[in-house]
Design an enzyme around this catalytic site. Structure first.
Site, mmCIF file in Angstrom:
data_model
loop_
_atom_site.group_PDB
_atom_site.id
_atom_site.type_symbol
_atom_site.label_atom_id
_atom_site.label_comp_id
_atom_site.label_asym_id
_atom_site.label_seq_id
_atom_site.Cartn_x
_atom_site.Cartn_y
_atom_site.Cartn_z
ATOM 1 N N CYS B 33 0.799 -1.223 0.000
ATOM 2 C CA CYS B 33 0.000 0.000 0.000
ATOM 3 C C CYS B 33 0.830 1.271 0.000
ATOM 4 C CB CYS B 33 -0.973 -0.002 1.168
ATOM 5 S SG CYS B 33 -0.162 -0.207 2.731
ATOM 6 N N CYS B 58 -1.113 3.651 7.994
ATOM 7 C CA CYS B 58 -2.442 3.556 8.577
ATOM 8 C C CYS B 58 -2.376 3.368 10.085
ATOM 9 C CB CYS B 58 -3.190 2.388 7.947
ATOM 10 S SG CYS B 58 -2.622 0.796 8.535
ATOM 11 N N CYS B 102 0.783 -4.847 7.831
ATOM 12 C CA CYS B 102 1.319 -3.669 8.512
ATOM 13 C C CYS B 102 2.270 -4.101 9.636
ATOM 14 C CB CYS B 102 0.212 -2.799 9.083
ATOM 15 S SG CYS B 102 -1.203 -2.610 8.003
HETATM 16 S S1 FES Z 1 -2.816 -0.745 5.353
HETATM 17 FE FE1 FES Z 1 -1.275 0.547 4.665
HETATM 18 S S2 FES Z 1 0.170 0.369 6.292
HETATM 19 FE FE2 FES Z 1 -1.543 -0.565 7.076
#
Ligand code: FES
Ligand SMILES: Cc1ncc(COP(=O)(O)O)c(C=O)c1O
Lengths: 393, 140
Positions: B33, B58, B102
């Site tokens: 991401c 995030c 993550c």
């Molecule tokens: S979904 Fe992008 S770092 Fe967690």
């Protein structure tokens, strides 16, 4: 939570009191099936027809051209698949844009698997479709142009009248996904040369799970839902009577108060945008500065990520949305933000605040105040901001 | 969507910041991401005496970094090497399935910072010979 500020009106809206009041009897005492011959049934039938008239009037259509559906997605699926399959003998080419809602994009992708050819038009940096590219894409095989009225993420309003003229001059059907526009923008399907138009009640203070497709008289369209003879045998299924009643009331209210509502929304919108720019650096506005939905604000805050902004805002009692990869489930950033040319890392910091009739100036000011704190807190944690600050020194 | 523990670490992340004269610095990026995590270590006699992080990502990425720093602070290099992404996620009372990657970022940030330390100080660390963090600029 003492304070709750809802700024996600593009996702859905709160049902207005007057709307709910009209709906309630159709859950309880007036529960008849509109197809039944006895009095209880005809009460429901009448209510559905009144709603149909109200919806038709709102977009300058005839009641016989309005078909109720279970929402915006169904209307989009129906319009596109219905035109495609009914007109296959004429051609197999469809033109749409890269920034459509998934209800349109995924339908087009499905049709590609069924042997149709689809052109996805580019948009400029503001999200406006390229009309030259549209004209060049038209071939003898083109049977449908489907371009959204206004974008759900960045709020950009398309040059619908020009598109309608182009479609008409080539004898091609024009469908528009007006889910974000109906109830918020004046629409005249004749003036704009629209042949099919999708809408959903929950975007204009009506209930969820009910919408409509406008189908101009004479348009060749296959049915999507086969079954009983409801909706003049074009869309089967016992009607969602309370929902349809609510939709009729909501659309009438929306257009009765359109001018004052939009005036207020534009003021709030521009106040929000201006205050953000006064208080926060490294920020950009997505979408067109003026050709945008009255309640739409879409910003990118550099060096931070959208989900962490949403969580922080939620902790302050503020509801918003983001097109960041981390919020998408697919871990891809929003296709709309990519289509307007944003790099991946900028799209990462996107935030949509969509205003509605229930928002106030105080709320806007409070949101900007909290947002300023949140952005600076998250930036203090960001390795990218640290780098930029060092470079700026 | 998130556990109380995740939200607590998101609200009050531990060890945010930089270490000026860090002994090891690691930067890793999430190729899925596009997030970036940077970790700084201060190491004395084989013990991680201080650790700081910065994260562009995030809520789960921020909470994972925070938890990872907590898990390795005061630990030996060998102990820190044993911290897996699963251990980070478990310490946070679990992460949603789409957010497990993550925590992988957090594990990699530790390893990448230790690798930097190992190179700068010429110390061999068992298990880092073949470690290659994902390129932070590779957004796929
Ligand atoms: S979904 Fe992008 S770092 Fe967690
Ligand atoms: C532009 C647009 N099209 C279609 C839809 C789908 O509508 P519904 O959720 O009512 O099916 C939405 C709503 O999210 C939308 O914003």
């Amino acid at each position: 939570m003492e304070k709750y500020i809802y700024m996600d009106n593009a996702a859905t809206t709160r049902v207005k009191k007057e709307v709910l009041e009209e709906m309630l009897p159709y859950f309880s005492e007036n529960y008849g099936n509109p197809s039944s011959v006895y009095t209880l049934g005809s009460k429901s039938k009448n209510a559905v027809e009144i709603a149909r008239e109200r919806v038709a009037k709102a977009i300058n259509a005839k009641p016989s051209e309005i078909f109720f559906t279970a929402g915006g997605s169904e209307a989009d699926n129906w319009a596109i698949k219905g035109v495609a399959f009914a007109n296959r003998n004429k051609g197999n080419h469809i033109i749409t844009s890269k920034i459509e809602h998934h209800a349109v994009l995924h339908t087009c992708e499905y049709l590609e698997k069924q042997g149709f050819r689809v052109t996805y038009l580019d948009v400029d940096e503001y999200g406006i479709v390229d009309l030259e590219q549209l004209k060049e894409s038209i071939t003898d095989e083109t049977i449908l142009i489907t371009i959204m009225f206004a974008n759900n993420e960045i709020g950009t309003i398309q040059p619908i009248k020009e598109i309608g003229e182009i479609a008409k001059s080539h004898g091609i059907y024009f469908h528009t996904d007006a889910v974000q526009a109906v109830g918020h923008i004046n629409i005249d399907v004749d003036d704009l040369n629209i042949d099919l138009l999708s809408m959903a009640a929950h975007k204009f203070y009506g209930p969820k799970g009910v919408g409509a497709l406008y189908v101009r008289k004479g348009v060749k369209l296959d049915s999507l839902i086969a079954g009983g003879g409801q909706e003049r045998s074009r869309r089967a299924g016992t009607e969602n009577v309370p929902g349809i009643v609510g939709m009729g009331k909501a659309i009438e209210l929306a257009y009765e108060h359109l001018e004052e509502s939009n005036k207020k929304l534009i003021e709030l919108r521009d106040r929000l945008i201006n205050k953000v720019f006064e208080n926060i650096d490294h920020v950009r506005l997505n979408g067109h500065p003026t050709q945008r939905l009255p309640g739409n604000v879409n910003l990118c805050f550099e060096f931070i990520e959208g989900e962490s902004m949403l969580l922080s805002l939620d902790m302050e009692g503020i509801a918003a949305s983001s097109g960041s990869a981390c919020t998408s489930g697919s871990l891809e950033p929003s296709h709309v933000l990519l289509a307007i040319g944003l790099p991946h890392e900028i799209a990462h910091g996107s935030l949509r605040l969509s205003l509605g009739d229930f928002n106030t100036e105080e709320e806007v000011d409070y949101v900007v105040e909290k947002l300023t704190e949140i952005v600076s807190r998250l930036r203090a944690m960001s390795p990218l901001y640290e780098k930029v600050k060092k470079e700026e020194k | 969507m998130y556990s109380e523990k995740v939200m607590e670490h998101f609200r009050n992340p531990r060890n945010v910041g930089e270490i000026e004269d860090a002994d090891g610095v690691g930067v890793v990026g999430n190729p899925r991401c596009g997030d970036i995590m940077k970790m700084y270590l201060k190491i004395e006699d084989g013990i991680i005496v201080d650790v700081k992080f910065k994260t562009f990502g995030c809520g789960s990425a921020i909470a994972s970094s925070s938890m990872a720093t907590e898990l390795i602070k005061g630990k030996t290099i060998e102990e820190a090497m044993k911290i897996t992404n699963k251990a980070v996620a478990e310490a946070l009372d679990g992460l949603p399935p789409v957010k497990m990657h993550c925590s992988v970022l957090a594990e990699q940030a530790i390893k990448s910072a230790l690798q930097d330390y190992s190179k700068k100080h010429n110390v061999h660390i068992e298990g880092l010979e073949d470690f290659e963090p994902t390129d932070p600029h590779d957004h796929e």
